[in-house]
Design an enzyme around this catalytic site. Sequence first.
Site, mmCIF file in Angstrom:
data_model
loop_
_atom_site.group_PDB
_atom_site.id
_atom_site.type_symbol
_atom_site.label_atom_id
_atom_site.label_comp_id
_atom_site.label_asym_id
_atom_site.label_seq_id
_atom_site.Cartn_x
_atom_site.Cartn_y
_atom_site.Cartn_z
ATOM 1 N N CYS A 82 0.869 -1.181 0.000
ATOM 2 C CA CYS A 82 0.000 0.000 0.000
ATOM 3 C C CYS A 82 0.904 1.228 0.000
ATOM 4 C CB CYS A 82 -0.870 0.064 1.257
ATOM 5 S SG CYS A 82 -1.214 -1.510 2.036
ATOM 6 N N GLU A 124 -7.556 9.130 1.644
ATOM 7 C CA GLU A 124 -7.058 8.738 0.333
ATOM 8 C C GLU A 124 -8.185 8.352 -0.619
ATOM 9 O OE1 GLU A 124 -2.866 6.604 1.579
ATOM 10 O OE2 GLU A 124 -4.607 5.306 1.314
#
Length: 256
Positions: free
Chosen positions: A112, A177
């Site tokens: 990630c 995000e």
Amino acid sequence: MSTATTTNVAEPITAETILRLFPDIDTRSDALEGHDEEQIRLMDEVCIVTDENDLPIGTASKKLCHLMTNIDKGLLHRAFSVFLFNDKNELLLQQRATEKITFPDMWTNTCCSHPLNLANETGSTLPDAIAGVKNAARRKLDHELGIKQEQVPFEDFRFLTRIHYKAPSDGKWGEHEIDYILFIKANPEVNANLNEVQATQWVSAEKLKEMFKDPSLKFTPWFKLICESMLFEWWASLDNGLEKYTDEQEIRRMLH
């Protein structure tokens, strides 16, 4: 005599307002004091700041993007989450290193991270942005897990969807995000960078469900969010029918 009342309405984040809303004032180093030197250096990387529709409107350092003071004002950036499966359809998990500034020691999906303000990682249209995050994913798989780019070819990544979420890490740091979900099947050699990743594990869907029941294990909030929503359905379709889940145009809003 009448009294006027004023209501504070959050100003939308646009290319025009971003500099006013987020002047680069939080450049003090005290937020990073005591942290690992290499992780502090990585906080200078330049992320892609977007509006709520994932249109790039500026850039900001990784540090500025992850401070809750800025997140609470609405600062939003682009990210990706890679789910790498082997030939047995086992998913490669990583446990984040203790040195990580955000979400240390937590288990999560394979990789990630963030596309950066680099020529081959940016994009204003969805196809260009997908290409950018695929390039970023290959870069970070090498950096975090020692997976060489030839083992994860660009054309083998499959884009599923984008998830807009917000999650605090501690009182100081967090995430906000638009996260691109990428699947890939490969059988790479893994040589983890211990400053990033302290452990890795290949798991079946059943094994992962068992891990979630273990109170001694901690998982990143975005990984839990993806698992609780769609991951196991996607996983079951990995070899047959994944097409109906790929290239989703709408952003999934997962804000609590």
